[in-house]
Design an enzyme around this catalytic site. Structure first.
Site, short mmCIF file in Angstrom:
data_model
loop_
_atom_site.label_atom_id
_atom_site.label_comp_id
_atom_site.label_asym_id
_atom_site.label_seq_id
_atom_site.Cartn_x
_atom_site.Cartn_y
_atom_site.Cartn_z
N GLU A 457 0.96 -1.08 -0.07
CA GLU A 457 -0.30 -0.19 0.07
C GLU A 457 0.78 1.11 0.06
OE1 GLU A 457 -2.53 -0.17 -0.57
OE2 GLU A 457 -2.88 -2.45 -0.16
N HIS A 460 1.97 2.28 -3.26
CA HIS A 460 0.66 2.81 -4.53
C HIS A 460 1.01 4.74 -3.47
CE1 HIS A 460 -1.54 0.29 -6.21
NE2 HIS A 460 -1.50 -1.06 -4.99
#
Length: 592
Positions: A457, A460
């Site tokens: 994550e 991202h």
């Protein structure tokens, strides 16, 4: 037009020696921020600045104010586009139009699933519907489309534009085309109505896919009940508990969490049917054909070939993962032995160190102002480059709370773009995880799987910070879906490399092929069988484990909303990330 998703053991041995030599564990501000509960004293004079610093969002009613303002600005921008001659300003106005709507829609899209206050969630959901309806009307606005077409047809003007501006203009036109701009007025209205209906169905399915299932407390053995959330005489199960070392806990969670919900099953059937009708209305054989136009895969058939090829590669990866897990069992490496070296704070320090060494980028903790965040457990990080200064903000919503979706994900709240005054609009993102809270005497301790998800994550988030484009329409993770997962999957390689883990691990004191194929079948030609029957057949063919009766995993597959017919991009991104890792980082993962 507008789119608004054995190494470890070695490392432990090395860090254990380092820890003994150091004797005292000290944390950087970043590590300390995540290893202890925040202590905040509220001053009476402090003003509520509103969610993410938007003053109007100090109360639920602010969503209506921001929505109406965005809609009024939209009307003005459409008028400006239609009155001015075609040129670079046309693309800039289109992007400003997109940015104005996305800043409201993206923020509301997050709040409607994450805010603990139902009033905020409801207000955000209404804002999403209002902005979404406007977006679909714009996507079939003939006058607006003609302005863009006049630009694209003017070879002299197009030749004078820079490549980025030309590409963004083409992408806006592409969005017009797949939305049915070529249809007559009656069919365009029908397309808009189907889009608006899909907004409702997408939201219903997304919310439902995250809701926990309840079961009477007495239905479970007493010795495993403490693993789940208690709600009076009921137990709530909001996830698969795949990290649990207790086989009975994993079995109970799997069967109860995936137990079919008939209302959600009906919602999924209607959603898939609605997508199929829309695709055929605008001239495509299926929704998958529509979704894949303009991608590297091009057609559903190409995705099937890619999935077949990837099966061999995925088998190799899963085999290596199983060997690693088997080694842990053989050498009796209990989580209690390695998790203390993987506290959340040490992992965040590790990410900070990694980005600093590779990119010249570091995290700086900031204290959120009153009303800026939706939960007191949220941490705020400023992302700062060693020469370029502040790049943007990451809000870290990492800890479990009642009603929070049980899914690790990244949300874009505001995209970066170059504004007309020359300044750069800083990106703002949220990373959502579901980690246990730090205790009185120990910080949050991660398993290797949790650490890998954190790195994924954060990939991202850094993509959003570093993808500094002139236009927000293509900023960060708003790139081609084929490559949206490359930075995040690349980060998984860093998370499992002992040379990287060895930098920070210290004591405090996935089945994607199956998902991709299932996604394609659901969005291909309509099947004369239920989504569960399709799931069972695809699971037997691609997953390697038998279907468990009376379960409906597809109802928890929330990626069907954001990645409809495009989940194959995870396979594409994994291939590209693997290539990048082997060519650039395999020999030395810390070489800038």
């Amino acid at each position: 037009m507008f789119t608004c998703t054995s190494r470890l053991l070695s490392a432990v041995r090395h860090t254990e020696v380092r820890h003994i030599l150091r004797n005292v564990t000290t944390w950087s501000p970043v590590g300390a921020a995540f290893n202890v509960r925040p202590q905040r004293r509220v001053e009476l004079w402090e003003k509520n600045v509103g969610l993410f610093g938007v003053p109007e969002l100090s109360s639920p009613g602010g969503f209506e104010v921001t929505s109406e303002r965005a809609l009024k600005e939209t009307e003005q921008l459409v008028d400006t586009v239609c009155k001015n001659p075609p040129g670079a300003s046309t693309v800039q106005a289109f992007d400003q139009l997109s940015d104005s709507l996305c800043k409201v829609a993206d923020l509301a899209d997050f709040i409607k699933v994450a805010h603990p206050d139902p009033a905020f969630r409801e207000a955000a959901e209404k804002a999403c519907l209002k902005i979404g309806t406007m977006v679909e009307k714009l996507n079939t606005n003939v006058d607006l489309c003609k302005c863009l077409k006049d630009l694209l047809d003017n070879k002299e003007v197009m030749a004078a534009l820079d490549p980025e501006t030309r590409r963004v203009a083409e992408l806006f036109m592409f969005d017009f085309e797949i939305s049915g701009i070529h249809l007559d007025e009656k069919k365009r209205r029908k397309a808009v109505n189907l889009h608006v209906k899909l907004l409702d169905l997408n939201n219903e399915f997304l919310v439902g896919s995250h809701l926990p299932n309840k079961i009477e407390k007495r239905a479970l053995p007493e010795h495993i009940r403490h693993h789940f959330s208690l709600d009076g005489n009921y137990i709530q199960i909001g996830g698969l508990h795949a990290e649990s070392s207790d086989e009975l806990v994993r079995e109970a969670a799997y069967k109860i969490f995936l137990y079919p919900n008939q209302n959600l099953m009906k919602c999924l059937d209607e959603l898939l049917s609605c997508r199929d009708k829309l695709a055929k209305l605008v001239g495509y054989e299926s929704f998958a054909h529509r979704a894949l136009k303009g991608t590297m895969a091009k057609t559903p058939g190409e995705v099937t070939i890619l999935a077949s090829f990837a099966t061999t590669v995925q088998f190799e990866l899963e085999f290596k993962r199983c060997i690693h897990q088997l080694c842990c069992f053989m050498y009796n490496i209990e989580p209690s032995l390695y998790s203390p070296y993987l506290s959340l704070g040490s992992c965040m320090e590790g990410l900070n160190s990694l980005f600093s060494q590779l990119l010249g980028v570091s995290f700086q903790t900031e204290q959120p102002k009153i009303g800026e965040v939706w939960s007191e457990d949220v941490r705020k990080l400023a992302v700062v480059h060693e020469t370029e200064g502040l790049l943007g903000y990451i809000y870290c919503d990492f800890f479990q709370r009642l009603g929070k979706p049980h899914q690790d994900c990244h949300f874009t709240i505001r995209g970066g773009r170059r504004m007309q005054n020359g300044e750069y609009q800083l990106p703002v993102v949220v990373l959502m995880l579901n980690l246990p809270h730090p205790g009185q005497s120990a910080p949050t301790l991660l398993t290797p799987g949790m650490m890998e998800n954190l790195f994924h994550e954060m990939g991202h988030a850094m993509h959003s910070m570093l993808g500094r484009t002139r236009y927000q329409h293509v900023t960060g993770t708003r790139c081609s879906t084929d490559f949206a997962e490359v930075p995040s999957i690349l980060m998984e390689y860093f998370a499992t490399d002992y040379r990287v883990v060895n930098q920070f691990a210290r004591h405090y004191q996935t089945g994607q092929i199956f998902y991709a194929v299932l996604d394609q079948v659901y969005h291909g030609k309509p099947q004369n069988r239920s989504t569960t029957e399709i799931l069972k057949k695809m699971q037997e063919k691609f997953y390697g484990l038998p279907y468990v009766p009376n379960t409906a995993w597809q109802l928890r597959f929330s990626h069907l909303v954001g990645y409809g017919a495009k989940y194959y991009s995870y396979l594409m991104s994994r291939a590209v990330a693997s290539m990048v890792w082997r060519q650039c980082f395999f020999r030395n993962p810390l070489d800038r």
